[in-house]
Design an enzyme around this catalytic site. Structure first.
Site, PDB file in Angstrom:
ATOM      1  CG  HIS A  60      -1.823   1.154   1.351  1.00  0.00           C
ATOM      2  ND1 HIS A  60      -3.133   1.132   0.946  1.00  0.00           N
ATOM      3  CD2 HIS A  60      -1.622   2.413   1.813  1.00  0.00           C
ATOM      4  CE1 HIS A  60      -3.697   2.308   1.146  1.00  0.00           C
ATOM      5  NE2 HIS A  60      -2.794   3.114   1.685  1.00  0.00           N
ATOM      6  CD  GLU A  61       1.600   3.588   3.674  1.00  0.00           C
ATOM      7  OE1 GLU A  61       1.784   4.677   3.080  1.00  0.00           O
ATOM      8  OE2 GLU A  61       0.556   3.339   4.324  1.00  0.00           O
ATOM      9  CG  HIS A  85       0.173   6.187  -0.624  1.00  0.00           C
ATOM     10  ND1 HIS A  85      -0.805   6.984  -1.153  1.00  0.00           N
ATOM     11  CD2 HIS A  85      -0.416   5.499   0.393  1.00  0.00           C
ATOM     12  CE1 HIS A  85      -1.951   6.789  -0.488  1.00  0.00           C
ATOM     13  NE2 HIS A  85      -1.743   5.886   0.446  1.00  0.00           N
ATOM     14  CD  GLU A 113      -5.784   5.822   0.558  1.00  0.00           C
ATOM     15  OE1 GLU A 113      -5.677   4.765   1.167  1.00  0.00           O
ATOM     16  OE2 GLU A 113      -5.030   6.815   0.763  1.00  0.00           O
TER      17      GLU A 113
END
Lengths: 494, 494
Positions: free
Chosen positions: A260-261, A264, A290
């Protein structure tokens, strides 16, 4: 020198304070000595107010005005659009209000932590009341056309209004609620008992680096550390750092935090260098941000194709999966469950959590409900959406930090991010043999597509304009529903 | 509010920029992404010049003037003494000269690195010439009574002059040179062949934490990381960080790096909290700082008593010492050797390296020698002092980074630090059963003595006044000679 160049130089100067601020923030979350924390807040306060002072200076105002009269290319026009909007907004807010907001939210956060410890909303209540009061004041000063909440929404998702959002939510909800219900009542829940075990942190860390490398995260322009709440931070150009965490009893948590990070971070690393240190070099919106993390976490990282390629890496590190098939493993990372805690929710039910919060905060900001009624309303809505109830406020109204920060208007971004990611996914599939990429683990083309279509532009386009430019239509929640149905009907055999 | 309080608030404000600058510096040395480095230099430049601007503002000047007229306590008088001196000096230097100095030294450092790679002083020469030129200009602007070098010396060792220094050096040299010669010619060099081996980094790190804990370093007000060149940095109050490094083939290097930096850090952690964020809260001088690191590194960490207590820890981690007696081990960490590289030198010959540099740079600044003659002079002096000669400039004139920074006047601090540490040692021994503390490894009283006598005062007293206040006399190199003779006569059996 052209005025627009002078203006850019001013922003580059301001950005240097931003770098220092970001680094201090990163340091505080990743390992600053315990006793140093208090003092560092003073430093952050000093640097932030000086940077803010610079950003609302007469000089900047005049340069914006003069630049507008010059002949500008598209990038510079976009820059002016962004900075003018921000400047005019910031100028309106009295410095005393800013200061008060900062003190009140800082106390509110401490109270929120205490309230969680004591499992008692009443500890937080008077603080939250003040935060809501000031937030409404801010919204009124900033101004809006139809709905006070629009002023807040616009901070995170430029251009979006409650009216648009309600429409999006209505469409989504009409399909999502019955689908969740069908999955849970008629579907066959996959077995994920084999996911529990003991997972050495070091081995989890190895996997993190392997997956980040596959994704294309550049470790010469970033680094990975451990933090209690994983986050991504851009210290400056060529310095986009991620954090993750390791749970020794379930490696899914850390693995998906990392992915997830990483998503980003890929966005931030992909913004065009020519926008470096300028406000246009920031992400288009929180929701677009997001959408990138969700794309990698769910659409890539929770796909069967991805696991066909990546599963051997996991089996190599963790013997316990020796006899588990990749199909069973894939299903186990896609279990859907009624849950109380948003951050632990699966991708199907996650948006319901966001809707719940959005409905509450929109009503709060528009005086249709009161802070004192929040726990009751929260629990009622949870019952309504999930059919279960929190056993205390920690599992309920106290679970998120956002309100203590005064970040009203932020939650919808989490949902919009999911919707954007699905809409991008269907477009990407038209242009790239996505399934093949998943199964070979070669993401170069995928990343390149995202860079070309999304990342490079920074905030040159407003989010909905960007998505229209890429996919030919505004945000359409049907893509997300289509994605969920295609995927979960198979997994749940319905 | 009293003017002195207003003045303090100004310095507290400036210090916040100092915190950010220190953190960026720490980050650069400990793990900032490779590609981020260049941009970070801009950030450092911006913050440093703004902090400098604040420090020479009219406002500060006026507040100093007005504070002087108020009734002040001893601390505040000292503060005024320090800030007035600094203010007057800084005000004299034209901003253009400052800028030029910063650019020239930045280029010079790059050239120095290149020269080292190419093992060719000529690459560095033109840059060093500019640095020397600007340094002389700076010294002339700052002003001095007798010797241009005094203006530089005073930056690192307030109040010290070439005249004083030459006297100290003469006394020291008269005894040190023959003593070294006697040791090397008549003494029995200890065996340290068992010191070579393979030392796991993780085990070395464990030892680092154990020794730091014994010393009393507070990890809640600091942290330890790895850096190529170990250093200590104070980010702010309650945040004093050290770095160390690990050599897998010889654990002495990392161990003594850790203890050395730990000594620096204990000083910073021990400065009175009431001086926090004020210029008086900085160390008395670089030499006093060095006296603290040297005290722990050599007087504690290279003593037999210390090893009697600590050796089992090392034996536990590294099997290879199983059959080596503590006495042999102790001797092996105290081998004296003619060496070309200062940073690797033992405590006996170390000061000779410093003298060599001091003699050269003092002559350079006073135009008695030229930059172009440096390699020749360096090699001649090395021959004279050590009886050996560098095989190239990297082993010779290019070995230190200091001149590329324009840090002329800094080197003597290294020597003075050794001298101060010995003088403090003899006083401390009068008041504390030091040998017992070494053998029990309980350093609470030792640290407390240093805190009470040295650390707490920050720069309230000038270094020589401080040493006189503690020991009853000004700096006296005889203590150092006494220490060396007592210790090494035994080890070398002379």
């Amino acid at each position: 020198m052209k005025k627009i160049e002078e203006l850019k130089n001013e922003f580059r100067k301001i950005s240097r304070y931003g770098h220092a601020i970001a680094l201090i923030g990163w340091d505080l979350e990743t390992g600053a000595p315990k006793k140093a924390v208090e003092k560092r807040a003073e430093v952050l306060g000093e640097l932030s107010s000086y940077a803010f002072e610079l950003s609302i200076s007469e000089k900047i105002g005049k340069l914006i005005e003069e630049s507008e009269k010059e002949e500008l290319n598209e990038d510079d026009k976009a820059l002016i659009r962004i900075v003018k909007k921000e400047y005019e907004k910031s100028k309106k807010i009295p410095p005393e209000l800013m200061r008060e907001f900062s003190i009140v939210t800082s106390n509110a956060q401490a109270a929120w932590e205490k309230a969680r410890k004591e499992k008692d909303f009443n500890v937080f209540k008077p603080h939250l009341e003040k935060v809501v009061e000031l937030t409404k004041k801010m919204a009124d000063i900033i101004g809006y056309k139809e709905n006070r909440y629009d002023a807040l929404l616009d901070m995170y998702e430029p251009g979006l209004t409650v009216k648009d959002l309600n429409e999006i939510i209505k469409t989504l909800k009409d399909e999502l609620v019955p689908f969740v219900s069908k999955l849970l009542n008629e579907g066959k829940k996959p077995n994920d008992s084999f996911m529990k075990g003991h997972f050495d942190n070091k081995k989890q860390e190895n996997l993190s680096y392997v997956v980040l490398d596959k994704m294309g995260y550049d470790l010469e322009s970033g680094r990975m550390d451990v933090a209690v709440h994983p986050f991504t931070t851009t210290i400056g150009p060529n310095d986009v750092r991620i954090t993750t965490r390791y749970r020794e009893d379930d490696f899914r948590d850390s693995f998906y935090s990392t992915v997830h990070e990483g998503g980003h971070a890929l966005y931030e690393q992909g913004i065009s260098e020519k926008y470096s240190d300028l406000p246009i070099g920031e992400a288009a919106s929180m929701a677009i941000h997001e959408s990138q993390s969700r794309f990698w976490e769910n659409i890539v990282g929770r796909s069967l194709g991805f696991w066909k390629n990546f599963y051997p890496e996991v089996q190599k590190e963790f013997e316990q999966f020796k006899d588990v098939s990749v199909e069973d493993f894939y299903k186990a990372v896609n279990v859907v469950e009624k849950s109380l805690i948003r951050v632990d929710a699966d991708e199907v039910t996650y948006n319901l959590h966001v809707m719940l919060r959005y409905e509450i905060e929109e009503a709060l900001i528009n005086d249709r409900i009161k802070v004192e009624d929040l726990p009751k309303i929260w629990n009622q809505k949870t019952k309504e959406y999930f059919g279960i109830e929190p056993k205390d406020d920690v599992e309920g109204v106290l679970q998120d930090v956002h309100w203590s920060h005064g970040s009203f208007g932020y939650f919808p971004s989490y949902m919009l991010g999911n919707l954007y990611s699905a809409q991008l996914y269907y477009k990407l599939k038209e242009e790239i043999n996505f399934e093949e990429k998943l199964e070979t683990g070669d993401f170069k083309e995928v990343l390149n597509w995202l860079r070309t279509n999304v990342h490079q532009y920074g905030s040159k386009y407003e989010p909905q304009d960007l998505i229209e430019k890429i996919t030919g239509e505004r945000l359409n929640p049907q893509y997300f529903m289509k994605y969920l149905k295609e995927k979960y009907s198979k997994i749940y055999n319905i």
